[in-house]
Motif scaffolding. Structure first.
Motif, short mmCIF file in Angstrom:
data_model
loop_
_atom_site.label_atom_id
_atom_site.label_comp_id
_atom_site.label_asym_id
_atom_site.label_seq_id
_atom_site.Cartn_x
_atom_site.Cartn_y
_atom_site.Cartn_z
N ARG A 311 0.79 -1.22 0.03
CA ARG A 311 0.04 -0.07 0.10
C ARG A 311 1.01 1.17 -0.07
NH1 ARG A 311 -4.85 0.59 2.47
NH2 ARG A 311 -5.56 -1.31 1.53
N ARG A 312 0.59 2.27 -0.76
CA ARG A 312 1.09 3.63 -0.73
C ARG A 312 0.65 4.33 0.55
NH1 ARG A 312 3.42 6.65 -4.68
NH2 ARG A 312 4.22 4.57 -5.13
N ILE A 313 1.46 5.01 1.20
CA ILE A 313 1.24 5.72 2.28
C ILE A 313 1.68 6.96 2.27
CG2 ILE A 313 1.36 5.90 4.98
CD1 ILE A 313 1.85 2.73 4.98
N ALA A 314 1.10 8.13 2.39
CA ALA A 314 1.49 9.43 2.34
C ALA A 314 1.74 9.74 4.06
CB ALA A 314 0.56 10.37 1.78
N LEU A 315 2.85 10.22 4.04
CA LEU A 315 2.96 10.71 5.64
C LEU A 315 2.77 12.28 5.53
CD1 LEU A 315 6.10 8.42 6.55
CD2 LEU A 315 3.86 8.09 7.12
N THR A 316 1.72 12.71 6.51
CA THR A 316 1.63 14.21 6.59
C THR A 316 1.84 14.52 7.96
OG1 THR A 316 -0.45 14.16 7.00
CG2 THR A 316 -0.16 13.62 4.84
N HIS A 317 1.51 15.86 8.26
CA HIS A 317 1.40 16.48 9.65
C HIS A 317 -0.01 16.55 9.95
CE1 HIS A 317 5.63 17.45 9.47
NE2 HIS A 317 5.64 17.42 8.21
N ALA A 318 -0.90 16.10 9.62
CA ALA A 318 -2.31 16.07 10.16
C ALA A 318 -2.84 14.70 10.65
CB ALA A 318 -3.36 16.40 9.07
N GLY A 319 -2.97 14.46 11.69
CA GLY A 319 -3.17 13.06 12.08
C GLY A 319 -4.22 12.85 13.34
N ALA A 320 -4.05 12.06 14.13
CA ALA A 320 -5.07 12.08 15.44
C ALA A 320 -4.95 13.25 16.29
CB ALA A 320 -4.67 10.78 16.18
N GLN A 321 -3.77 13.93 16.16
CA GLN A 321 -3.76 15.37 17.07
C GLN A 321 -4.68 16.47 16.56
OE1 GLN A 321 -1.85 15.18 14.27
NE2 GLN A 321 -0.81 17.14 13.87
N THR A 322 -5.09 16.35 15.17
CA THR A 322 -6.11 17.31 14.56
C THR A 322 -7.34 16.66 14.32
OG1 THR A 322 -5.20 17.12 12.53
CG2 THR A 322 -4.16 18.83 13.85
N ALA A 323 -7.38 15.48 14.17
CA ALA A 323 -8.74 14.86 13.66
C ALA A 323 -8.89 13.60 14.49
CB ALA A 323 -8.72 14.25 12.08
N THR A 324 -9.04 13.84 15.64
CA THR A 324 -8.90 12.64 16.59
C THR A 324 -10.06 11.47 16.57
OG1 THR A 324 -7.91 14.43 18.32
CG2 THR A 324 -8.74 12.26 19.34
N ARG A 325 -11.14 12.20 16.46
CA ARG A 325 -12.42 11.08 16.38
C ARG A 325 -12.22 10.32 14.93
NH1 ARG A 325 -18.10 13.87 18.89
NH2 ARG A 325 -17.32 14.49 20.69
N THR A 326 -11.76 10.93 14.03
CA THR A 326 -11.83 10.13 12.97
C THR A 326 -10.84 9.23 12.89
OG1 THR A 326 -12.29 11.94 11.43
CG2 THR A 326 -10.90 10.29 10.48
N VAL A 327 -9.63 9.10 13.53
CA VAL A 327 -8.46 8.27 13.75
C VAL A 327 -9.19 7.37 14.66
CG1 VAL A 327 -6.36 7.43 14.69
CG2 VAL A 327 -6.56 9.53 13.16
N LEU A 328 -9.79 7.52 15.89
CA LEU A 328 -10.32 6.90 16.77
C LEU A 328 -11.56 5.80 16.43
CD1 LEU A 328 -9.48 8.34 20.01
CD2 LEU A 328 -7.99 6.99 18.71
N MET A 329 -12.38 6.71 15.54
CA MET A 329 -13.58 5.85 15.16
C MET A 329 -13.85 6.25 13.49
SD MET A 329 -16.15 7.46 18.32
CE MET A 329 -17.75 6.77 17.43
N PRO A 330 -13.06 5.56 12.72
CA PRO A 330 -13.11 5.93 11.18
C PRO A 330 -14.42 5.60 10.46
CG PRO A 330 -11.68 3.98 11.68
CD PRO A 330 -12.01 4.77 13.16
N GLY A 331 -15.08 4.73 11.08
CA GLY A 331 -16.28 4.15 10.55
C GLY A 331 -17.26 5.37 10.70
N ALA A 332 -17.23 6.02 11.87
CA ALA A 332 -18.45 6.94 12.17
C ALA A 332 -17.85 8.51 11.62
CB ALA A 332 -18.38 7.01 13.63
N ARG A 333 -16.71 8.64 11.77
CA ARG A 333 -16.16 10.17 11.14
C ARG A 333 -15.35 9.97 10.05
NH1 ARG A 333 -17.11 14.27 15.39
NH2 ARG A 333 -19.29 13.82 15.76
N PRO A 334 -15.70 9.54 8.94
CA PRO A 334 -14.56 9.57 7.81
C PRO A 334 -14.54 10.92 7.42
CG PRO A 334 -16.99 8.65 7.23
CD PRO A 334 -17.05 8.58 8.72
#
Length: 453
Positions: A311-334
């Protein structure tokens, strides 16, 4: 005259694209500022206008903004000038609501775990407050001065269902908030509480949340309305004069053409509870995410790309620290993701399946899984759409990553040959490393060593 935006205004997608390009050109996004949040002030004004228009002609309505959705003083100030009140759920939110200029009479305190000091503060200010449970009603009674002017209510949980995200639904069968109305004896205990406290004049509920349809929300509000009628009938007086009907309308995560349908919501309420709008009860709404989510985005620099496990992965500076619920609940907050080149222009080309990962030090820090996007390279940018609520405004201090800068922008002040022109205004400065050190106890660096002396 309609309060809705003109058809000549740039559409949301055009405003975002213009903002990204101008932000890169201005250095708001780049090597020295690899992640930032952006608030579309034109979009905020448009949705507040749509909300007011949907309730036009309904007497006694106070629209409050749920501060947790965007706890940024300049954003709250903008909403205050648009005629909104503010719903707060902590001492910090109460403080910033006051700093933003909301009159105490237009603030509602809804914290589920209020300290005695919080209650005293709200009562002294004259802000409204809703008790979460009957024990808290007793606590308020012990602290309430005889000359208090605060409107005081009780939160109830109409157990009509939790919607498609049952664990998050405030009206689920076992609601975390408020008095669960269907529990044995609960309804009678609520009526007795109102009979004993003539100053208890409101019922409050929030049956909606992302995943709840307007019809399900309206069903919950219908239960609260009928309870108010029952209480007033039993007491033989119109003691309940106000109903807090919450917010929680779902927002679109598929594209930017679907906005929260406030008019459809009001139509659902009229169908379920026709008498709700006859003026006997003052209404209080508390929309938050539905006003802000689609009016904000996160821009982040792609630092590296790599192939891992096929899988290709793009490493960025936006992750769980800015989109916490999406990372922890990806199905609920895509989240929708956009790919932009090094100049801030939308990328084109063949689609490639890619993961968009963040900088936090755990394996699950992925904001988007297996998305088909034009191939991202180091130096490009990704945009996380629909992040104007509960993301960059309330970042998680994971790994001591600094809070990102936030900017407001307007793209409706005219257009040039390359699309809408954009103006920016600072909302919050990027957090400094000195600030991180100070928050981490730098002033007490030697304190623990003294315990062994």
């Amino acid at each position: 005259m309609s309060l809705l935006p003109s058809s000549s205004d740039p559409p949301p997608s055009a405003r975002v694209a213009a903002a990204v390009r101008h932000a890169v050109a201005a250095g708001l996004l780049g090597e020295s500022s690899p992640v930032a949040g952006f608030v579309d002030t034109d979009g905020v004004r448009d949705l507040v206008a749509a909300l007011h228009e949907a309730f036009a002609g309904v007497p006694g309505v106070l629209h409050t903004f749920a501060a947790k959705a965007a706890s940024l003083v300049p954003v709250l100030r903008l909403l205050a000038t648009c005629g909104m009140g503010c719903e707060v759920a902590s001492p910090g939110e109460l403080r910033i609501a006051l700093d933003a200029g909301f009159a105490p009479s237009k603030i509602v305190l809804d914290s589920p775990a209020k300290t005695r000091d919080e209650i005293r503060r709200a009562l002294a200010l004259g802000a409204a407050l809703n008790a979460d449970n009957l024990a808290e009603v007793d606590r308020i009674a012990s602290l309430r001065p005889s000359d208090a002017v605060s409107a005081i209510g009780l939160r109830v949980g109409p157990q009509v269902g939790g919607g498609s995200i049952g664990a998050k639904g405030p009206a689920a069968p076992a609601p975390r908030f408020g008095v669960a109305l269907s529990d044995p004896g609960a309804r009678e205990r609520v009526i007795e509480a109102f009979a004993a406290r003539p100053w208890l004049t409101r019922l409050h509920a929030r049956p909606g949340s992302q995943g709840c349809s307007p019809e399900l929300i309206a069903a919950g509000i219908g239960e609260v309305y009928r309870l108010a009628e029952d209480i007033n009938d039993r007491l033989g007086r119109p003691q309940i004069t106000g109903l807090g009907i919450g917010g929680g309308l779902p927002v679109s995560v598929a594209d930017d053409t679907v906005r929260p349908a406030f008019a459809a919501y009001v139509a659902a309420l009229r169908a379920a509870v026709p008498a709700l709008f006859d003026g006997r009860y003052a209404l209080v709404t508390e929309f938050g995410r539905s006003l802000m989510a689609e009016n904000g985005f996160i821009g982040a620099l792609v630092e590296h790309t790599k192939d891992s496990g096929g899988r290709r992965i793009a490493l960025t500076h936006a992750g769980a620290q800015t989109a916490t619920r999406t990372v922890l609940m990806p199905g609920a907050r895509p989240l929708r993701v956009g790919a932009f080149d090094a100049d801030g222009l939308p990328k084109t080309g063949p689609a490639l399946v890619q993961d968009i990962a963040g900088p936090c030090g755990f394996a699950g820090d992925v904001v988007a899984h297996a998305r088909e996007l034009p191939e991202l390279r180091a130096g490009d940018y990704v945009v996380l759409y629909d992040t104007g609520a509960g993301c960059f405004s309330t970042p998680w201090a994971c790994g001591s990553l600094p809070r990102p800068a936030v900017y407001g922008f307007s793209a409706a002040a005219g257009a040039g040959q390359d699309g809408p022109t954009v103006r920016f205004a600072p909302v919050r400065d990027a957090q400094s490393l000195d600030s991180i050190a100070a928050e981490s106890g730098l002033a007490h660096v030697e304190a623990l060593l003294q315990l062994d002396a």
